[in-house]
Design a protein around this motif. Structure first.
Motif, short mmCIF file in Angstrom:
data_model
loop_
_atom_site.label_atom_id
_atom_site.label_comp_id
_atom_site.label_asym_id
_atom_site.label_seq_id
_atom_site.Cartn_x
_atom_site.Cartn_y
_atom_site.Cartn_z
N ALA A 101 0.83 -1.11 -0.12
CA ALA A 101 -0.18 -0.15 0.16
C ALA A 101 0.83 1.46 -0.08
O ALA A 101 0.42 2.14 -0.80
CB ALA A 101 -0.97 -0.03 1.16
N ASP A 103 1.70 3.39 2.17
CA ASP A 103 1.10 4.67 2.95
C ASP A 103 1.51 4.64 4.57
O ASP A 103 1.13 5.37 5.06
CB ASP A 103 -0.31 4.76 2.87
N ARG A 104 2.50 3.60 4.94
CA ARG A 104 2.71 3.64 6.23
C ARG A 104 4.26 3.25 6.50
O ARG A 104 4.93 3.24 5.55
CB ARG A 104 2.37 2.28 6.97
N ARG A 105 4.71 3.81 7.20
CA ARG A 105 6.11 3.93 7.77
C ARG A 105 6.24 3.86 9.29
O ARG A 105 5.55 4.19 9.96
CB ARG A 105 6.99 5.11 7.34
#
Length: 315
Positions: free
Chosen positions: A54, A56-58
């Protein structure tokens, strides 16, 4: 055998289950327990590979503030690791850098190449300690990536979704000294119980890492040092710092006797700071141990136990 990145991960608690088969895993046993919950939308799962794809994360790395130089100075010994945007419970992991090796306190589910590379640059992870089953998350993914052991309470084995005889070490004693290559790191793990039978706290260099074995309250983190006009003031009497709960999301308290049992263990240790399960849940106070006892006594009185033995305890 399936790639573990395709194993199903609970969207609510972040637990990784050892199967990619959505037809056979339709509910999360961690969230079915009264200490957790399933959201109004119902049970749902994802995978680590889907989370990574995706994009959209870290995982953010946030050094603790310095002890003497103000909030702008970083303390390199302790680093908060938190997934953003929030995933599942949203707890933080804390990297503790000791002269004998790095210890990771608690774990987040999300692990990607960027996170691994940043940790490698900080010396990797030589040992992990998980406070309780709600934060078991994807700890074997982390342990396998960094080639380290994971220390868990023996009492809580039944809540493991994934098992590894090679990586998981089960703690039987009240206190465990964490060693790396046979050398003492200075990290102490203490089994208080309460929230779960094996719920752990960690002590290092006068700091108590509580996870949610002790829940830091909003009042506990309040700034009572000055009033609205900037005049000095003292902390109001009868204001708690911690709550002691069997279920945090469902707000079910622990019994008075269980709180006393926890205190009889914790009173043997000294600490000047406490660090809770979320970023910013940190208190630096030489009197923090007294505030733990005061909070226990406030809760027990509020529960109607006016003659309980814990009310006679003092430092």
């Amino acid at each position: 055998m399936a790639d573990s990145s395709s194993y199903l991960v609970c969207n609510t608690c972040g637990t990784q289950h050892p199967t990619p088969d959505r037809a056979t895993l339709t509910t999360c046993f961690i969230c079915d327990d009264p200490r957790q919950y399933t959201p109004p939308a119902g049970q749902s799962f994802t995978t680590l590979s889907a989370l990574r794809a995706a994009g959209d994360r870290r995982n953010d790395f946030r050094p603790f503030p310095g002890e003497d130089d103000g909030a702008a100075a970083a303390n390199p010994r302790f680093t908060t690791i938190v997934t953003t945007p929030q995933f599942a419970i949203g707890q933080r992991a804390v990297l503790i850098r000791t002269p004998r090796g790095n210890v990771l306190w608690d774990c987040v589910t999300y692990l990607d190449d960027e996170t691994a590379q940043r940790l490698d640059a900080l010396g990797g992870i030589q040992a992990m300690v998980i406070s309780h089953p709600h934060f078991y998350s994807a700890h074997l993914e982390w342990a396998e990536r960094f080639g380290c052991k994971v220390y868990l309470a023996a009492e809580d084995k039944r809540w493991l979704a994934r098992r590894s005889e090679e990586k998981q070490v089960f703690l039987e004693e009240i206190e465990t000294r964490i060693e790396v290559a046979g050398e003492d790191t200075g990290v102490r793990v203490v089994k208080l119980g309460g929230h779960f039978p094996g719920s752990l706290v960690l002590l290092y260099e006068g700091r108590l890492f509580t996870a949610d074995t002790l829940i830091m309250t909003p009042a506990g983190r309040s700034n009572w040092s000055v009033d609205a006009l900037g005049n000095p003031r003292e902390r109001p009497k009868g204001v708690n710092t911690f709550s002691f709960l069997w279920s945090i999301p469902n707000m079910i308290p622990l019994s008075a006797d269980e709180i006393l049992r926890m205190w009889k263990i914790l009173r043997n240790y000294d600490f000047r700071a406490a660090h809770g399960l979320f970023p910013g849940w940190d208190i630096e106070d030489e009197k923090i141990k007294a505030r733990v006892l005061e909070s226990m006594q406030i809760q027990i009185r509020a529960m109607g136990h006016g003659e309980h033995p814990l009310l006679k305890e003092s430092l």
